[in-house]
Design a protein around this motif. Structure first.
Motif, PDB file in Angstrom:
ATOM      1  N   LEU A 365       0.827  -1.202   0.000  1.00 15.91           N
ATOM      2  CA  LEU A 365       0.000   0.000   0.000  1.00 15.91           C
ATOM      3  C   LEU A 365       0.863   1.254   0.000  1.00 15.91           C
ATOM      4  N   LEU A 366       1.972   1.236   0.742  1.00 19.02           N
ATOM      5  CA  LEU A 366       2.870   2.393   0.768  1.00 19.02           C
ATOM      6  C   LEU A 366       3.465   2.648  -0.612  1.00 19.02           C
ATOM      7  N   LEU A 367       3.805   1.570  -1.313  1.00 22.38           N
ATOM      8  CA  LEU A 367       4.359   1.718  -2.672  1.00 22.38           C
ATOM      9  C   LEU A 367       3.310   2.273  -3.625  1.00 22.38           C
ATOM     10  N   GLU A 368       2.053   1.864  -3.453  1.00 19.65           N
ATOM     11  CA  GLU A 368       0.976   2.393  -4.289  1.00 19.65           C
ATOM     12  C   GLU A 368       0.780   3.888  -4.031  1.00 19.65           C
ATOM     13  N   ARG A 369       0.873   4.283  -2.761  1.00 17.63           N
ATOM     14  CA  ARG A 369       0.748   5.701  -2.432  1.00 17.63           C
ATOM     15  C   ARG A 369       1.918   6.491  -3.018  1.00 17.63           C
ATOM     16  N   PHE A 370       3.117   5.933  -2.939  1.00 18.47           N
ATOM     17  CA  PHE A 370       4.298   6.599  -3.503  1.00 18.47           C
ATOM     18  C   PHE A 370       4.129   6.778  -5.014  1.00 18.47           C
ATOM     19  N   ALA A 371       3.587   5.739  -5.687  1.00 14.75           N
ATOM     20  CA  ALA A 371       3.351   5.828  -7.134  1.00 14.75           C
ATOM     21  C   ALA A 371       2.309   6.906  -7.446  1.00 14.75           C
ATOM     22  N   SER A 372       1.326   7.067  -6.561  1.00 14.18           N
ATOM     23  CA  SER A 372       0.315   8.116  -6.761  1.00 14.18           C
ATOM     24  C   SER A 372       0.940   9.500  -6.670  1.00 14.18           C
ATOM     25  N   TYR A 373       1.905   9.661  -5.757  1.00 15.07           N
ATOM     26  CA  TYR A 373       2.596  10.945  -5.641  1.00 15.07           C
ATOM     27  C   TYR A 373       3.350  11.265  -6.934  1.00 15.07           C
ATOM     28  N   GLU A 374       4.024  10.259  -7.459  1.00 20.91           N
ATOM     29  CA  GLU A 374       4.759  10.456  -8.719  1.00 20.91           C
ATOM     30  C   GLU A 374       3.797  10.836  -9.848  1.00 20.91           C
ATOM     31  N   GLU A 375       2.658  10.145  -9.914  1.00 21.07           N
ATOM     32  CA  GLU A 375       1.662  10.448 -10.945  1.00 21.07           C
ATOM     33  C   GLU A 375       1.115  11.858 -10.769  1.00 21.07           C
ATOM     34  N   MET A 376       0.904  12.268  -9.526  1.00 21.77           N
ATOM     35  CA  MET A 376       0.386  13.603  -9.256  1.00 21.77           C
ATOM     36  C   MET A 376       1.376  14.674  -9.692  1.00 21.77           C
ATOM     37  N   LEU A 377       2.643  14.476  -9.402  1.00 19.70           N
ATOM     38  CA  LEU A 377       3.655  15.463  -9.804  1.00 19.70           C
ATOM     39  C   LEU A 377       3.730  15.583 -11.322  1.00 19.70           C
ATOM     40  N   ARG A 378       3.606  14.457 -12.018  1.00 22.17           N
ATOM     41  CA  ARG A 378       3.598  14.508 -13.489  1.00 22.17           C
ATOM     42  C   ARG A 378       2.370  15.261 -13.985  1.00 22.17           C
ATOM     43  N   CYS A 379       1.235  15.014 -13.336  1.00 19.11           N
ATOM     44  CA  CYS A 379      -0.015  15.680 -13.711  1.00 19.11           C
ATOM     45  C   CYS A 379       0.104  17.190 -13.521  1.00 19.11           C
ATOM     46  N   ILE A 380       0.666  17.627 -12.393  1.00 19.10           N
ATOM     47  CA  ILE A 380       0.823  19.060 -12.129  1.00 19.10           C
ATOM     48  C   ILE A 380       1.781  19.690 -13.126  1.00 19.10           C
ATOM     49  N   ASN A 381       2.903  19.024 -13.375  1.00 17.86           N
ATOM     50  CA  ASN A 381       3.891  19.567 -14.314  1.00 17.86           C
ATOM     51  C   ASN A 381       3.314  19.698 -15.724  1.00 17.86           C
ATOM     52  N   LYS A 382       2.481  18.734 -16.105  1.00 16.56           N
ATOM     53  CA  LYS A 382       1.858  18.787 -17.429  1.00 16.56           C
ATOM     54  C   LYS A 382       0.888  19.956 -17.525  1.00 16.56           C
ATOM     55  N   TYR A 383       0.059  20.121 -16.494  1.00 21.80           N
ATOM     56  CA  TYR A 383      -0.913  21.214 -16.536  1.00 21.80           C
ATOM     57  C   TYR A 383      -0.250  22.567 -16.319  1.00 21.80           C
ATOM     58  N   MET A 384       0.868  22.590 -15.600  1.00 20.52           N
ATOM     59  CA  MET A 384       1.555  23.857 -15.343  1.00 20.52           C
ATOM     60  C   MET A 384       1.947  24.533 -16.657  1.00 20.52           C
ATOM     61  N   ILE A 385       2.296  23.740 -17.658  1.00 19.41           N
ATOM     62  CA  ILE A 385       2.630  24.294 -18.978  1.00 19.41           C
ATOM     63  C   ILE A 385       1.424  25.034 -19.548  1.00 19.41           C
ATOM     64  N   GLU A 461       3.448  20.259  -1.304  1.00 21.99           N
ATOM     65  CA  GLU A 461       2.832  19.341  -0.344  1.00 21.99           C
ATOM     66  C   GLU A 461       3.040  17.886  -0.767  1.00 21.99           C
ATOM     67  N   VAL A 462       2.866  17.612  -2.054  1.00 25.73           N
ATOM     68  CA  VAL A 462       3.060  16.250  -2.554  1.00 25.73           C
ATOM     69  C   VAL A 462       4.526  15.839  -2.415  1.00 25.73           C
ATOM     70  N   GLN A 463       5.441  16.747  -2.706  1.00 29.68           N
ATOM     71  CA  GLN A 463       6.870  16.438  -2.563  1.00 29.68           C
ATOM     72  C   GLN A 463       7.233  16.160  -1.106  1.00 29.68           C
ATOM     73  N   ASP A 464       6.621  16.920  -0.179  1.00 28.02           N
ATOM     74  CA  ASP A 464       6.853  16.664   1.244  1.00 28.02           C
ATOM     75  C   ASP A 464       6.381  15.258   1.620  1.00 28.02           C
ATOM     76  N   ALA A 465       5.176  14.909   1.141  1.00 26.04           N
ATOM     77  CA  ALA A 465       4.625  13.585   1.435  1.00 26.04           C
ATOM     78  C   ALA A 465       5.482  12.493   0.792  1.00 26.04           C
ATOM     79  N   GLU A 466       5.981  12.763  -0.398  1.00 29.46           N
ATOM     80  CA  GLU A 466       6.809  11.789  -1.105  1.00 29.46           C
ATOM     81  C   GLU A 466       8.119  11.539  -0.351  1.00 29.46           C
ATOM     82  N   ARG A 467       8.744  12.612   0.150  1.00 32.46           N
ATOM     83  CA  ARG A 467       9.991  12.453   0.898  1.00 32.46           C
ATOM     84  C   ARG A 467       9.760  11.651   2.180  1.00 32.46           C
TER      85      ARG A 467
END
Length: 477
Positions: A365-385, A461-467
């Motif tokens: 479950l922790l690995l799934e949550r970590f993968a969600s953080y990575e997906e979220m950061l990609r989503c934000i970076n994509k929309y930030m453009i 916030e997501v980066q904090d949670a990821e760390r």
């Protein structure tokens, strides 16, 4: 032991007791029946709005309204698989409504249902209208709170309206039913709608950011020992990134899946419409809904939820409701309603909340949550453009508009002596340029900057949670 006998027939709280031959009483945990319903109450847009919402109010008040679809009678069964009687089918303890955007509709609902639901609340905060969220309850309301999403569409998308209604989370705290049960925190929401499957119009980043904030708020109430229930039209399919945040991040479970187990949404999309509703509870875009009958079978989906805390609540029964049809009108709404009956689990004696739950969760479950953080950061970076482009182009439009207005003044000086009528043209042209340029300039300099900074905040916030999650995973090695 004799059969269980209802204790509360009129107040809707489903507490029962068992009696033995020696008249020894053993209490069974109280139950609460929820309903969440997107009523499709847009003024001037929703068809037959007034008639439909009045029919919804009449049905909630106990009147028999609508003609049932014979194939869906199986939906009206209790946890024992037996057919419910007509009175108990639509007898709810708590009703969470979305898209109540007209005051006259709410006034009628409130008036019609006040005897059955003495405790009510509609939430008002918004730019043009409120978020459309309302609650009806048989259980006393202790307090309420509205949290408005900071990331919620763009004002330039005025034809969609999500930004203007102020999408929010309506929190309602209810009085504990007994001294042995947890108080309930209902978190009702209608998240940003997707207007396409992919691309900018899908608003995936906006919903993901909303779900991230949602999870933080839900965790606060969980740690405060509330039985948290997230209800509403979350506009997110099971397994999507927002759905992951609302479940994996909070420890909440989907009440429908708690009752029926994990489901294959691809397989459900290939079923006929009746089976989709029976097995997959496809409350949205079902061909059985007269307002969505033209949709393809694979477009049917489940967007209306009740996500619950499994340590304090247990799903006894669930299903789609308001599937009947109104004569000469059609379905009650463009969504079907979702209901679930929840058993309130007893308080644990001397329990202490574990504020470090991450350390005790399975590594998978922790690995799934970590993968969600990575997906979220990609989503934000994509929309930030996209967000930066929107801000830049609108800013350029504003600057060009200023230059154009200056040019118009100069041209008018030279042309007015030769053709006086031309002055009217240039004045009108300059007015249009001024208005459109000013609007785009304000969107760029105020909203554009605010949206980008809000995205940065979520990213941090997501980066904090990821760390932190990386640290927990390293400790488990």
């Amino acid at each position: 032991m004799t059969q269980a006998a209802p204790l509360h027939q009129n107040n809707g709280i489903h507490e029962t007791q068992l009696t033995s031959e020696n008249t020894l009483l053993q209490k069974i945990q109280p139950r609460v029946k929820f309903l969440t319903f997107n009523t499709w109450g847009l003024k001037f847009v929703s068809k037959h709005r007034k008639e439909r919402l009045r029919a919804i109010a009449d049905k909630l008040s106990g009147s028999k309204v609508g003609t049932p679809i014979e194939e869906l009678n199986v939906l009206n069964t209790n946890e024992n698989g037996e057919q419910d009687d007509e009175e108990s089918i639509d007898d709810y303890d708590i009703v969470a409504l979305q898209e109540i955007w007209c005051k006259e509709d709410w006034d009628y609902i409130n008036l019609r249902c006040k005897e059955r639901f003495p405790y009510t609340r509609i939430f008002y905060s918004g730019i043009i209208t409120g978020p459309g969220l309302a609650i009806l309850s048989k259980i006393p309301i202790e307090s309420t709170f509205l949290y408005r999403f900071p990331i919620n569409g763009r004002p330039s998308a005025f034809f969609r309206g999500d930004w203007y209604v102020g999408k929010s989370i309506a929190v309602t705290l209810l009085k504990p039913l007994t001294k042995d049960t947890y108080p309930i925190a209902i978190m009702n929401s209608h998240m940003h709608a997707p207007y396409a499957m992919t691309g900018d119009a899908a608003y995936e980043c906006h919903r993901s950011c909303q779900a991230w904030d949602f999870s933080k708020l839900a965790n606060l109430y969980r740690k405060a020992n509330y039985a948290v229930v997230i209800v509403g039209d979350l506009n997110s399919r099971p397994g999507s990134l927002p759905h992951k945040f609302l479940t994996a991040e909070t420890g909440l479970v989907d009440s429908w899946l708690q009752l029926h187990g994990k489901q294959d949404i691809v397989q459900i999309s290939k079923m006929n419409a009746v089976d989709q509703l029976k097995i997959g509870c496809t409350t949205c875009d079902s061909q059985l809904n007269t307002w969505r009958a033209q949709r393809q079978p694979d477009e049917a989906k489940r967007l209306d939820y009740a996500l619950i805390d499994p340590t304090k609540l247990n799903t006894i029964n669930a299903g789609a409701r308001f599937t009947e049809r109104l004569d000469n009108i059609g379905s009650f709404s463009d969504h079907f309603a979702y209901t679930c009956t929840l058993e309130l689990l007893p308080r644990k004696t001397g329990e202490s909340e574990n504020l470090d739950e991450d350390d005790t969760q399975p590594r998978k479950l922790l690995l799934e949550r970590f993968a969600s953080y990575e997906e979220m950061l990609r989503c934000i970076n994509k929309y930030m453009i996209t967000a930066k482009k929107q801000k830049l182009f609108r800013g350029i439009h504003f600057i060009l508009s200023v230059l154009c207005i200056i040019a118009c003044l100069v041209v008018t000086t030279f042309t007015s002596n030769k053709a006086a009528w031309s002055s009217i043209f240039w004045v009108l042209f300059a007015t249009v340029v001024s208005v459109t340029g000013l609007i785009d300039g304000m969107i760029s300099f105020f909203f554009g900057r605010s949206e980008i900074r809000a995205l940065w905040e979520v990213e941090q916030e997501v980066q904090d949670a990821e760390r932190y999650m990386q640290m927990v995973l390293d400790k488990q090695k």
